[in-house]
Design an enzyme around this catalytic site. Sequence first.
Site, mmCIF file in Angstrom:
data_model
loop_
_atom_site.group_PDB
_atom_site.id
_atom_site.type_symbol
_atom_site.label_atom_id
_atom_site.label_comp_id
_atom_site.label_asym_id
_atom_site.label_seq_id
_atom_site.Cartn_x
_atom_site.Cartn_y
_atom_site.Cartn_z
ATOM 1 N N LYS A 1 65.553 14.507 53.421
ATOM 2 C CA LYS A 1 64.702 14.577 52.217
ATOM 3 C C LYS A 1 64.391 16.048 51.969
ATOM 4 O O LYS A 1 63.509 16.630 52.594
ATOM 5 C CB LYS A 1 63.417 13.783 52.457
ATOM 6 C CG LYS A 1 62.693 13.289 51.219
ATOM 7 C CD LYS A 1 62.315 14.350 50.198
ATOM 8 C CE LYS A 1 60.970 14.976 50.434
ATOM 9 N NZ LYS A 1 60.680 16.086 49.484
ATOM 10 N N GLU B 1 58.086 21.986 62.647
ATOM 11 C CA GLU B 1 58.196 23.446 62.472
ATOM 12 C C GLU B 1 57.253 23.781 61.328
ATOM 13 O O GLU B 1 57.561 23.502 60.162
ATOM 14 C CB GLU B 1 59.626 23.840 62.103
ATOM 15 C CG GLU B 1 60.647 23.599 63.207
ATOM 16 C CD GLU B 1 60.561 24.598 64.349
ATOM 17 O OE1 GLU B 1 59.819 25.593 64.240
ATOM 18 O OE2 GLU B 1 61.222 24.365 65.364
ATOM 19 N N CYS C 1 58.211 31.426 57.075
ATOM 20 C CA CYS C 1 57.194 31.117 58.087
ATOM 21 C C CYS C 1 57.104 32.209 59.144
ATOM 22 O O CYS C 1 56.092 32.313 59.818
ATOM 23 C CB CYS C 1 57.538 29.788 58.733
ATOM 24 S SG CYS C 1 59.223 29.766 59.330
ATOM 25 N N GLU D 1 47.990 31.953 55.373
ATOM 26 C CA GLU D 1 49.381 32.326 55.070
ATOM 27 C C GLU D 1 49.431 32.772 53.601
ATOM 28 O O GLU D 1 49.128 31.972 52.719
ATOM 29 C CB GLU D 1 50.261 31.076 55.247
ATOM 30 C CG GLU D 1 51.402 31.243 56.189
ATOM 31 C CD GLU D 1 52.289 30.000 56.269
ATOM 32 O OE1 GLU D 1 51.829 28.882 55.990
ATOM 33 O OE2 GLU D 1 53.463 30.178 56.602
HETATM 34 P P1 NAP Z 1 55.181 21.481 52.292
HETATM 35 O O1 NAP Z 1 54.394 21.372 51.053
HETATM 36 O O2 NAP Z 1 54.585 20.987 53.554
HETATM 37 O O3 NAP Z 1 56.576 20.748 51.987
HETATM 38 C C1 NAP Z 1 57.601 20.617 52.937
HETATM 39 C C2 NAP Z 1 58.313 19.304 52.711
HETATM 40 O O4 NAP Z 1 57.390 18.225 52.870
HETATM 41 C C3 NAP Z 1 58.902 19.143 51.317
HETATM 42 O O5 NAP Z 1 60.082 18.378 51.389
HETATM 43 C C4 NAP Z 1 57.815 18.365 50.598
HETATM 44 O O6 NAP Z 1 58.292 17.611 49.502
HETATM 45 C C5 NAP Z 1 57.346 17.442 51.691
HETATM 46 N N1 NAP Z 1 55.980 16.960 51.492
HETATM 47 C C6 NAP Z 1 55.001 17.482 50.711
HETATM 48 N N2 NAP Z 1 53.882 16.721 50.793
HETATM 49 C C7 NAP Z 1 54.165 15.700 51.630
HETATM 50 C C8 NAP Z 1 53.418 14.584 52.113
HETATM 51 N N3 NAP Z 1 52.146 14.383 51.761
HETATM 52 N N4 NAP Z 1 54.035 13.729 52.956
HETATM 53 C C9 NAP Z 1 55.304 13.928 53.325
HETATM 54 N N5 NAP Z 1 56.070 14.960 52.903
HETATM 55 C C10 NAP Z 1 55.501 15.842 52.083
HETATM 56 O O7 NAP Z 1 55.603 22.975 52.609
HETATM 57 P P2 NAP Z 1 56.289 24.009 51.596
HETATM 58 O O8 NAP Z 1 55.227 24.598 50.770
HETATM 59 O O9 NAP Z 1 57.462 23.419 50.934
HETATM 60 O O10 NAP Z 1 56.873 25.064 52.626
HETATM 61 C C11 NAP Z 1 56.161 26.143 53.056
HETATM 62 C C12 NAP Z 1 55.568 25.913 54.434
HETATM 63 O O11 NAP Z 1 56.617 25.632 55.356
HETATM 64 C C13 NAP Z 1 54.877 27.141 54.963
HETATM 65 O O12 NAP Z 1 53.678 26.787 55.606
HETATM 66 C C14 NAP Z 1 55.880 27.697 55.967
HETATM 67 O O13 NAP Z 1 55.301 28.512 56.949
HETATM 68 C C15 NAP Z 1 56.475 26.447 56.515
HETATM 69 N N6 NAP Z 1 57.794 26.694 57.111
HETATM 70 C C16 NAP Z 1 57.899 26.623 58.476
HETATM 71 C C17 NAP Z 1 59.115 26.885 59.093
HETATM 72 C C18 NAP Z 1 59.245 26.810 60.571
HETATM 73 O O14 NAP Z 1 60.369 26.804 61.046
HETATM 74 N N7 NAP Z 1 58.166 26.762 61.344
HETATM 75 C C19 NAP Z 1 60.230 27.219 58.308
HETATM 76 C C20 NAP Z 1 60.090 27.289 56.916
HETATM 77 C C21 NAP Z 1 58.852 27.011 56.352
HETATM 78 P P3 NAP Z 1 58.119 18.150 47.976
HETATM 79 O O15 NAP Z 1 58.950 19.344 47.875
HETATM 80 O O16 NAP Z 1 58.609 17.017 47.177
HETATM 81 O O17 NAP Z 1 56.649 18.430 47.806
#
Ligand code: NAP
Length: 482
Positions: free
Chosen positions: A173, A249, A283, A385
């Site tokens: 997804k 992650e 991240c 962040e």
């Molecule tokens: P996010 O809002 O948590 O979204 C990540 C994924 O989860 C997307 O596919 C999103 O779908 C989905 N999602 C959103 N709300 C959800 C819910 N309530 N239930 C289940 N799935 C849900 O994060 P983001 O803003 O896309 O990404 C940025 C974050 O990722 C930052 O905090 C960054 O540090 C972290 N990150 C961490 C790593 C690591 O390796 N540690 C690597 C890259 C990024 P939709 O797109 O449809 O909302």
Amino acid sequence: MRRYGLYVDGQWTPAGSGKTFEVYNPATGDVVGEVADASKEDVLRAVDAAHRAFPGWAAKTAKERSEILRRAYDLMVANLDELAVIMTTEQGKPLAEAKGEIQYAADFVLWYSEEAKRVYGETIPASFPHKRILVLRQPVGVVAAITPWNFPAAMITRKIAPALAAGCTVIVKPAKQTPLTACRLVEIFEEAGMPPGVVNLITGSRAAEIADTMLADERVRKITFTGSTEVGKQLMRKAADTVKHISLELGGHAPFLVFEDADIDAAAREVAASKFRNAGQTCVCTNRVYVHESIAEPFAEALAKRAASMKVGNGLEEGVVIGPLIDRQAAEKVEEHVRDAVQKGARVVTGGHRLSRAGTKGEVHFFEPTVLLDVSDDMLVLYEETFGPVAPVQTFRDDEEAVRKANDTRYGLAAYLFTRDLSRAVRVAESLEYGIVGINDGLPSVAQAPFGGFKESGLGREGGRHGIEEFLEIKYVSLALV
Ligand code: NAP
């Protein structure tokens, strides 16, 4: 303009509801794609397919799985330029960075095509002469992988390559902002010879509904997630109901420590590389720069000089190194962090402004690479962040203070330090409560190393020989000779 359906059981099909959603170029606001908008019924179809395909895929020899993964790697490399253009078009990162990400993403596929062949068991001395104890490592089963928009390819392959190598089947997804790279990648896996149902792709605008359906289903045995800490915690709670395996992650708040013996120019180069990559939207991007007080001014000047020379714009244009922020919300957050810092006394050495332009979707959002000095602990930039191109610089007096400041966060993903003193480098690296430490190195991520965080940055590791363990169950067999 690219159009994709859902990929379930080896077929591209529309969503059951017939609904779709649009994908935009964050640098122009243009519509660049349209993909199927899945609902619960579509997700259940994907779980059915993955569940049906699992025994056959798990029963293949490691060599057979390895060869298909190896073909997928070759195809990714052969299509690298095309994949990179798709990525820049939907995500915004400069083309050179997108090419780098595709190669990085492909490296996981190559690495796990090799690791597939090294899932060894054990024998353990038994307690009786007529018994034998064998330890087997077997695939966990159906895996659900949820990925973010900031690395549209690598976050997918870092999960599915080890899962597939281990013998698991997967449902991917991707983020709603960047589904096109994911769709093209899945086409490549199909072309490489993945049997139907082994890799399934669900795109959708209702992430919680999709995730909840996968989490509630007992047939899904593992959830692997990359994204925000907030969503990761929700998934962890929900995974408890069916006691799923879980890898997370999550967010980071990386400190970069620059000691007084550092080569200032080299340190500024590595801080810039770590901070401004993907316009600060990773991240592991540096969030806090701690510099010894004796070199703070020349260091900030060197960093500001690099930042000011970075060309901001559409990532497809020659020479651009800072692309757009992903959306309005992201731009508003970065702006709020800079405003908050300035109100509380920070000095803007360079940058500081949002550069918004008219796009077909409304506005598109860029932010100048920014360096802030005189930063204090109560500023948002030092504990939230920012996810944008802002480098807040604070000073420290001694090593003990530098380490204390670096560890003063709920996150623990990546940390960096710059010094020429080997003993100090080892001491400080060992004291940092982080899963990844870069010594004189702002870009440490590679496929063969175990990536992951301490504290609220996550659970488990991706990459390296450790990454495949996350997709394996251990079973022991006690055998009595009769
Ligand atoms: P996010 O809002 O948590 O979204 C990540 C994924 O989860 C997307 O596919 C999103 O779908 C989905 N999602 C959103 N709300 C959800 C819910 N309530 N239930 C289940 N799935 C849900 O994060 P983001 O803003 O896309 O990404 C940025 C974050 O990722 C930052 O905090 C960054 O540090 C972290 N990150 C961490 C790593 C690591 O390796 N540690 C690597 C890259 C990024 P939709 O797109 O449809 O909302």
